[in-house]
Scaffold this motif. Structure first.
Motif, short mmCIF file in Angstrom:
data_model
loop_
_atom_site.label_atom_id
_atom_site.label_comp_id
_atom_site.label_asym_id
_atom_site.label_seq_id
_atom_site.Cartn_x
_atom_site.Cartn_y
_atom_site.Cartn_z
N ALA A 77 0.84 -1.21 0.00
CA ALA A 77 0.00 0.00 0.00
C ALA A 77 0.87 1.26 0.00
CB ALA A 77 -0.93 -0.02 1.21
N LEU A 78 1.94 1.25 0.78
CA LEU A 78 2.85 2.41 0.80
C LEU A 78 3.57 2.58 -0.55
CD1 LEU A 78 4.46 2.24 4.36
CD2 LEU A 78 2.96 4.03 3.44
N ALA A 79 3.98 1.48 -1.15
CA ALA A 79 4.65 1.57 -2.46
C ALA A 79 3.70 2.14 -3.50
CB ALA A 79 5.16 0.19 -2.89
N LEU A 80 2.46 1.73 -3.48
CA LEU A 80 1.47 2.28 -4.41
C LEU A 80 1.18 3.75 -4.11
CD1 LEU A 80 -0.95 -0.76 -4.75
CD2 LEU A 80 0.70 0.09 -6.45
N ALA A 81 1.11 4.09 -2.83
CA ALA A 81 0.89 5.50 -2.45
C ALA A 81 2.06 6.36 -2.92
CB ALA A 81 0.71 5.61 -0.93
N ALA A 82 3.28 5.83 -2.85
CA ALA A 82 4.44 6.58 -3.33
C ALA A 82 4.33 6.84 -4.83
CB ALA A 82 5.73 5.82 -3.01
N GLN A 83 3.85 5.83 -5.58
CA GLN A 83 3.66 6.03 -7.02
C GLN A 83 2.60 7.10 -7.29
OE1 GLN A 83 5.72 4.72 -9.18
NE2 GLN A 83 6.67 3.61 -7.51
#
Length: 180
Positions: A77-83
């Motif tokens: 979820a954090l990796a997607l939020a960073a994108q």
């Protein structure tokens, strides 16, 4: 593990899309007198970010890191939020966004979108992704090594970018004349 390889390859494809946007934006900036700063650290940044992606796959497959749902799903979820944050930055800056530090003299600083909340939101995305993407599948060594290498590089990058933005900022507007 194959789904993790797909995730990392999707991030790599996203990076290629960024480079395509950056090339187009570089041409836009140069046509307007844009000046590039910090060329020396750019190849190091490219190598480090390429190493992040390679390290994610090498560690997960080479060391047999297991997927741990309690860590993996929040990190995904954090990796997607960073994108999402990165593309919000790209959309907000429009043709002024770049992977390089290129400043068009005389243009005011952008203060909309994520830039209304912080000065360099794209680097928040970089920091979050650098920790979260490897940890999606337990690649803690890659996360730690990337972060340890990225912190001094980001310090160089931020000094460079702040100096470039300061050097090319338009002069402050003259105060309005007041009548007695």
């Amino acid at each position: 593990m194959p789904w993790y390889a797909v995730l990392v390859l999707l991030v790599a494809a996203e990076r290629l899309a960024e480079l395509t946007v950056a090339r187009r934006n570089t041409a836009w900036s140069r046509r307007r007198g844009g000046v590039e700063y910090g060329r020396g650290h750019y190849p190091v940044m490219v190598a480090l970010h390429t190493g992040l992606l390679a390290g994610c796959l090498a560690e997960v497959y080479g060391a047999g890191r297991p997927f741990q749902p309690a860590l993996g799903w929040p990190m995904a979820a954090l990796a997607l939020a960073a994108q999402a944050l990165r593309w919000w930055c790209i959309g907000t800056l429009g043709p002024r966004w770049n992977t390089r530090v290129i400043v068009v003299p005389g243009l005011p600083l952008v203060s909309a979108g994520p830039y209304a909340l912080m000065r360099h939101p794209n680097y928040l995305a970089v920091v979050v992704e650098g920790a979260a993407l490897p940890l999606v599948h337990g690649a803690w060594l890659t996360a730690a090594c990337f972060t340890a290498a990225d912190v001094p590089l980001l310090a160089v990058r931020l000094r460079c970018e702040n100096a470039a933005l300061g050097a090319s900022a338009p002069p402050p507007a003259a105060p309005a004349a007041t009548t007695p």
